[in-house]
Design an enzyme around this catalytic site. Structure first.
Site, short mmCIF file in Angstrom:
data_model
loop_
_atom_site.label_atom_id
_atom_site.label_comp_id
_atom_site.label_asym_id
_atom_site.label_seq_id
_atom_site.Cartn_x
_atom_site.Cartn_y
_atom_site.Cartn_z
N GLU A 200 1.76 -0.42 -5.00
CA GLU A 200 0.86 0.68 -5.33
C GLU A 200 1.78 1.88 -5.50
O GLU A 200 2.24 2.47 -4.53
CB GLU A 200 -0.15 0.91 -4.22
CG GLU A 200 -1.18 1.99 -4.58
CD GLU A 200 -2.15 2.26 -3.44
OE1 GLU A 200 -3.34 2.47 -3.73
OE2 GLU A 200 -1.72 2.29 -2.28
N ASP B 251 0.84 -1.19 0.00
CA ASP B 251 0.00 0.00 0.00
C ASP B 251 0.88 1.25 0.00
O ASP B 251 1.85 1.34 0.75
CB ASP B 251 -0.89 -0.02 1.24
CG ASP B 251 -1.80 1.18 1.33
OD1 ASP B 251 -2.71 1.27 0.49
OD2 ASP B 251 -1.60 2.01 2.24
#
EC number: 3.2.1.68
Length: 783
Positions: A466, A410
């Site tokens: 990401e 993330d």
């Protein structure tokens, strides 16, 4: 859609006016308000003052009525079972004293410490590492630490001996028993403690090993552990748990999924910003979990067990989930949030990293302010030597001990930012002229990514970034990759959404997406380094993407100010669920078009949980705070759709798996791929073109022909001439189910085929507006 998007919940409802954090924790309604951490009552010696001396003095020798105590070893970090005892080791640079606190499970419920053992710096400290070896009865025993030193936020120090802190390396963390249930005295942040490991926790893996599936063959399913089975229609004994997911894996096997990506399963506090929601009459919680407390600990309240040893059972149930997935040929990838923690900024709670060594674990400005590249209050200091080793140890643990097959990082771009102590001497051992960088500056060769990429264990697992963060860094196509990192391809999402809904100027960009985005990944990477997706947890579901032009986030209690404003969605003519029959038909067609585009593109397709049956969140594109129907997989709806969209998705995934040409090792060339327009081999890449077609040589299917007509007008397409063969329809999204996929077992298949025959004999095919087709070659038989 904005270039910067964050999966972490706070980014969606926190205005970023500065790189330094101004985040405060949401207010708790008066009846539920409690201090974040209250001092636990102590039966041991009186606490020393918070005004720490420079030299720690141990007034009494180490002794205990319950445990045999010896010096211990400085490595490995965390609790380690050795012989007939446990070695404890924790890194803390700036502390001047340390105490290990032993807490029984019953005492934790009563907010008490069972026993405290102050450590002797002459015996129990090596360099910056405190350590001790304890032997005794650890049944139902937990532990934590107290550290003393300066409490000086301006200098980056938050030492406070009244706090009992979690070990950053704790393998399980205990607080409350049940998900969403307040702690003692309605406390949202009850005291937490760490599980002491024992040899009794050996797990029988039954020979389980990593599947090591080729990444080019993956079909990823992003899912939420609790949301997958929490709805009553799941009809299982333990809904919302690891065990519940394991029981429902056959659904994914039926769909054709061979890799699940679990939204955060590290320990987090779902009551982090618990507050009453006047819109829905329930309470806002941290449902998604992008706010980690312990990176080694599985989320305890995802276990089916009771409070009796439910920490150990949570570990075992997570392992069972992985083992059962592997039995079905399904890999398990974890979504890890190694960019920030739940401690927020200077106004947040102190429960672990901040109290252990704030200036090491967090990215700080010279006067102690927290950099906020995560949008969530703090930024993990990933490229600090100690922190990057922590990250490596954590990832290795989940691979070796928990058998996971990879990780999705993330806000992964934060790992490419320089640490608070960045300089060449600190990182490489020697000065380099002009190498001094401002904290947070992106660096071309980030040490933590270098270490992960070249680690002998981690190099063999799936690594997905990401490739952006909340500080404006956007690295899609440019993430430091060492030839092995993949990326969530946010550009694929945005381009495909705009082309399929009929926006001019995207035919060329759409063609790039179909080829695996060579414009982004040529030069060191392959098509399968692109993780292609239309929808994810963050944003509209597939059904809402074709139902709403505007987000509908009022239920979040933030006056619709949170969530993404640029969704590239189209409601097909009418806003919301209540629409005419013709609009609903068009919406189904568009959903099929999106799914076709995902399945025929080079790269790795990722599907969001529930999209296979058309799950709706009522237009809410930021459901981070809802433990309710919005985020629950509806098994009853899936059954209703079994003969409709679910069937379509299942058949398309199977088709992709059967086609050698739809999962290539390299980008397709003209030897295999031909582009077409309304006439063969004459593609139209003009700004106004809304038609893209291609044929692809396939060693299994001989050749496939795929076309997309995203115009509002129907058209007649001339097909490539293949002597001795006729093109036959396999997929036509304009047809009602089950004739949208003409499979060999389709009832009345021959009748359906005859309806196309006069067109195909003339080597043409009629395409309705907003439709896509897949045609296959079939030998022409003698009459």
């Amino acid at each position: 859609m904005d270039a910067i998007k964050c999966s972490s919940s706070f980014l969606h409802h926190t205005k970023l006016n500065t790189l330094f954090s101004n985040h405060t924790f949401p207010k708790i309604s008066a009846p539920n308000f409690k201090p974040l951490f209250r001092p636990i009552s102590i039966s041991a010696k009186d606490r020393r003052s918070n005004e720490a001396e420079n030299i720690a003095v141990v007034e009494k020798p180490l002794k205990s009525d319950r445990f045999f105590i010896s010096d211990g070893l400085p490595s490995p970090f965390g609790p380690t079972v050795r012989d007939d005892g446990v070695n404890f080791s924790v890194y803390s640079t700036n502390s001047v004293s340390a105490t290990i606190c032993l807490i029984s499970l019953s005492d934790l419920r009563q907010n008490k410490v069972t026993e405290e053992i102050p450590l002797d710096p002459s015996r129990n400290r090596t360099g910056h590492v405190w350590h001790v070896f304890l032997r005794g009865d650890f049944k139902d025993m937990l532990y934590g630490y107290r550290f003393d030193g300066k409490f000086s936020p301006d200098e980056g120090h938050y030492y406070d001996s009244s706090n009992i802190l979690l070990d950053p390396y704790a393998k399980a963390i205990i607080s409350r028993d049940e998900f969403g249930v307040l702690g003692p005295d309605d406390n949202c942040w009850p005291q937490m403690a760490c599980m002491v490991p024992t040899r009794e926790e050996e797990f029988d893996w039954e020979g389980d090993m990593h599947l090591k599936l080729p990444q080019k063959d993956l079909v990823i399913y992003e899912m939420h552990v609790r949301g997958f089975t929490r709805h009553e229609s799941s009809k299982i004994e333990f809904p919302g748990t690891y065990q519940g997911v394991a029981e429902k894996l056959d659904h994914l096997k039926e769909l054709g999924i061979n890799c699940i990506e679990l939204m955060p399963c590290h320990e987090f506090n779902e009551l982090e910003y618990y507050s009453y929601n006047t819109i829905l009459g329930d309470h806002r919680v941290n449902f998604w979990g992008y706010s980690t407390i312990g990176f080694f600990s599985p989320m305890i309240r995802y276990a089916s067990a009771s409070s009796n040893n439910f920490a150990g059972r949570a570990i075992n149930e997570f392992k069972i989930l992985v083992k059962e997935a592997h039995k079905r040929g399904i890999e398990v990838i974890m979504d890890v949030v190694l960019n920030h923690t739940a401690e927020g900024n200077e106004k947040g709670p102190i429960f672990s990293f901040r109290g252990v060594d704030n200036s090491v674990y967090y990215m700080l400005a010279p006067k102690g302010e927290f950099y906020n590249y995560s949008g969530c209050g703090n930024t993990f200091n990933c490229n600090h030597p100690v922190v990057r080793q922590f990250i490596l140890d954590c990832l290795r643990y989940w691979v070796t001990e928990m058998h996971v097959d990879g990780f999705r990082f993330d806000l992964g771009s934060i790992m490419s930012r320089s640490s608070s102590l960045w300089d060449a001497a600190n990182v490489y051992g020697a000065d380099v002229e002009g190498d001094l960088l401002t904290t947070g500056t992106p660096i071309s060769c980030p040490p933590v990514i270098d270490m992960i990429s070249n680690d002998p264990i981690l190099r063999g697992v799936k690594l997905i970034a990401e490739a952006w963060d909340a500080g404006g860094l956007y690295q899609v196509g440019m993430f430091p990759h060492w030839g092995i990192w993949s990326e969530w391809n946010g550009k694929f999402r945005d381009v495909v959404r705009q082309f399929i809904k009929g926006t001019d100027g995207f035919s060329g960009a759409f063609a790039e997406c179909l080829c695996g985005s060579p414009n982004l990944y040529q030069g060191g990477r392959k098509p399968w380094h692109s993780i292609n997706f239309i929808c994810a947890h963050d944003g509209f579901t597939l059904a809402d993407l074709v139902t709403y032009n505007n987000k509908n986030n009022l239920a979040n209690g933030e006056e619709n100010n949170d969530g993404e404003n640029h969704n590239y969605s189209w409601n097909c003519g009418e806003e919301g669920d209540f629409a005419s029959i013709s609009v609903k038909r068009l919406r189904k067609r568009q959903m099929r078009n999106f799914f076709v585009s995902l399945m025929v593109s080079q790269g790795v397709p990722m599907i969001y949980m529930g999209d296979e049956y058309g799950h709706t969140k009522g237009g809410n594109n930021n459901t981070y705070c809802h433990d309710n129907y919005m985020n629950y997989f509806r098994w009853d709806k899936k059954e209703e759709a079994h003969s409709d969209f679910f069937r379509f998705c299942r058949i398309l995934i199977k088709f992709r798996d059967e086609c050698e040409s739809l999962g290539l090792n390299d980008f397709p060339t003209a030897k295999r791929l031909q582009w077409h327009g309304l006439a063969p081999e004459i593609p139209n890449w003009s700004e106004t073109s809304r038609f893209v077609a291609f044929s692809l040589v396939d060693s299994v299917k001989k050749e496939i022909y795929v076309a997309f007509n995203t115009s509002h007008l129907a058209t007649l397409v001339s097909l490539p001439n293949r002597p001795g063969y006729r093109w036959e329809p396999f997929v036509d999204t304009s047809k009602p189910s089950p004739y949208d996929c003409i499979t060999p077992d389709l009832p009345e298949r021959e009748t359906a085929m005859k309806q196309y025959r006069h067109f195909l004999d003339a080597n043409v095919y009629p395409m309705l507006s907003y439709s896509s087709i897949i045609l296959l070659l079939s030998p022409i038989k003698d009459p």
